[in-house]
Design a protein around this motif. Structure first.
Motif, PDB file in Angstrom:
ATOM      1  N   GLU A 169       0.838  -1.199   0.000  1.00  7.45           N
ATOM      2  CA  GLU A 169       0.000   0.000   0.000  1.00  7.45           C
ATOM      3  C   GLU A 169       0.874   1.250   0.000  1.00  7.45           C
ATOM      4  O   GLU A 169       1.990   1.253   0.535  1.00  7.45           O
ATOM      5  N   ASP A 172       0.353   8.121   2.299  1.00  8.27           N
ATOM      6  CA  ASP A 172      -0.229   9.420   1.974  1.00  8.27           C
ATOM      7  C   ASP A 172       0.401  10.487   2.861  1.00  8.27           C
ATOM      8  O   ASP A 172       0.807  10.207   4.001  1.00  8.27           O
ATOM      9  N   GLU A 186      -1.918  16.576  -5.201  1.00  8.62           N
ATOM     10  CA  GLU A 186      -0.938  15.630  -4.689  1.00  8.62           C
ATOM     11  C   GLU A 186       0.297  16.398  -4.238  1.00  8.62           C
ATOM     12  O   GLU A 186       0.461  17.574  -4.569  1.00  8.62           O
ATOM     13  N   ARG A 248      -1.702   4.163   3.874  1.00  5.36           N
ATOM     14  CA  ARG A 248      -3.099   4.489   3.557  1.00  5.36           C
ATOM     15  C   ARG A 248      -4.094   3.745   4.436  1.00  5.36           C
ATOM     16  O   ARG A 248      -5.064   4.333   4.922  1.00  5.36           O
ATOM     17  N   SER A 249      -3.872   2.446   4.661  1.00  8.77           N
ATOM     18  CA  SER A 249      -4.848   1.685   5.442  1.00  8.77           C
ATOM     19  C   SER A 249      -4.893   2.142   6.894  1.00  8.77           C
ATOM     20  O   SER A 249      -5.911   1.980   7.568  1.00  8.77           O
ATOM     21  N   HIS A 252      -7.743   4.595   7.708  1.00 10.71           N
ATOM     22  CA  HIS A 252      -9.146   4.215   7.566  1.00 10.71           C
ATOM     23  C   HIS A 252      -9.941   4.399   8.846  1.00 10.71           C
ATOM     24  O   HIS A 252     -11.090   4.818   8.808  1.00 10.71           O
ATOM     25  N   VAL A 262      -5.320  15.103   3.652  1.00 13.04           N
ATOM     26  CA  VAL A 262      -4.618  13.889   3.259  1.00 13.04           C
ATOM     27  C   VAL A 262      -4.437  13.946   1.744  1.00 13.04           C
ATOM     28  O   VAL A 262      -5.419  14.052   1.001  1.00 13.04           O
ATOM     29  N   ALA A 264      -2.268  12.407  -1.798  1.00 10.73           N
ATOM     30  CA  ALA A 264      -1.412  11.382  -2.403  1.00 10.73           C
ATOM     31  C   ALA A 264      -0.034  11.967  -2.653  1.00 10.73           C
ATOM     32  O   ALA A 264       0.131  13.193  -2.821  1.00 10.73           O
ATOM     33  N   THR A 303      -6.919  -3.863  -0.735  1.00  9.03           N
ATOM     34  CA  THR A 303      -6.169  -3.121  -1.762  1.00  9.03           C
ATOM     35  C   THR A 303      -6.840  -3.146  -3.123  1.00  9.03           C
ATOM     36  O   THR A 303      -6.358  -2.519  -4.053  1.00  9.03           O
TER      37      THR A 303
END
Length: 304
Positions: A169, A172, A186, A248-249, A252, A262, A264, A303
């Motif tokens: 993953e 960010d 971004e 990224r995860s 969540h 947030v 990229a 993912t």
């Protein structure tokens, strides 16, 4: 005949380096470990340890036998897996060590799916950051380790473990309110060279990944705050203490108020690669195959 239980003690000494550490891993007293090693020397007729004051090291014969101990351990794991495969029902226990985010996003959903699919299978989960999960696996405390690729995790247990990729993953960029790049689609890491940074502690694979990404962007981050808890990292960002890179995860389950911006990361950017590991020889165990399949399914959903 060599007692395989004593070979396990020798293997633990080779892995941990001291009698005290080996005893801790095996849940024995140091004197019991020393007695087992002395008995093993008597069985083999070889000096396996070289004693230097309060420390010991393996002799050439000890090193050879420790290498064989690894293979014998793997063969015993295969024997247990083959016997388990003879069973017609999925009944038993699987222990998994994993880091916090993977428990939330992958392991816990896999446990829920396993309860539906095989209700007689019990899953025990241990929270273990960094390469601690791999150490628990080597020591026999768990059956499966879920960890982040890092020099410490991948160098542990050579010849003893089988590794398989689970998921990858991106990271960010998390920026405080009013940051000059908060509205950018971004973020280029090089544009954050003058900011203060918030990272996990040294030794955490994410800390190393962040430093490596900044080095590739040709700067060294000025780390102002340290925390292994990503909710805490985002809370510090939200009050303007610095910027951060977060997998990224891990974002969540964090309240939106703590992640005001947030974005990229442009270009290749850093990536967190997560793998599973099992002891060599145990991969054929039906319960492990089932648990690993559920972990892979949950990771694919994460993912995908």
């Amino acid at each position: 005949m060599i007692d395989p239980r004593r070979l396990r003690v020798l293997r633990a000494l080779a892995d941990h380096g001291t009698v005290t550490a080996a005893a801790h891993a095996l849940y024995l007293s140091p004197s019991a470990v020393s007695q087992q090693l002395a008995a093993l020397e008597a069985e083999t007729g070889h000096a396996l340890l070289e004693r230097r004051g309060r420390t010991v090291r393996l002799t050439a014969a000890g090193t050879v036998l420790a290498r064989h101990a690894t293979e014998i351990s793997a063969q015993l794991e295969r024997a247990e897996a083959d016997l388990a495969a003879c069973s017609t029902g999925l009944v038993g226990e699987v222990a998994v060590a994993a880091f916090a985010t993977s428990i939330t996003e992958v392991v816990a959903p896999a446990v829920a799916a396993l309860r539906q699919r095989a209700p007689q299978v019990r899953v025990r989960v241990k929270d273990a950051e960094g390469h601690a999960s791999v150490r628990l696996l080597i020591d026999g405390d768990v059956d499966i380790a879920v960890a982040v690729e890092h020099r410490d995790t991948l160098s542990s247990g050579k010849g003893q473990l089988l590794y398989a990729p689970l998921y990858a993953e991106p990271f960010d960029a998390v920026l405080p309110p009013g940051h000059r790049l908060a509205d950018a689609p971004e973020v280029n890491l090089a544009d954050l060279r003058d900011d203060l940074w918030i990272t996990p502690w040294p030794g955490n694979p994410v800390h190393e990944a962040v430093l490596r990404a900044c080095e590739e962007a040709r700067f060294q981050p000025r780390v102002e705050c340290l925390s292994d808890d990503f909710s805490a990292v985002c809370a510090l960002v939200a009050v303007g203490a610095g910027v951060a890179l977060v997998p990224r995860s891990a974002l969540h389950g964090i309240r939106p108020a703590l992640t005001p911006a947030v974005r990229a990361v442009s270009g290749p950017g850093p990536t967190r690669r997560v793998f599973t590991a099992v002891r060599r020889g145990s991969e054929g165990h039906p319960l492990l195959r089932l648990a690993l399949a559920e972990l892979r399914d949950r990771a694919a959903a994460l993912t995908g």
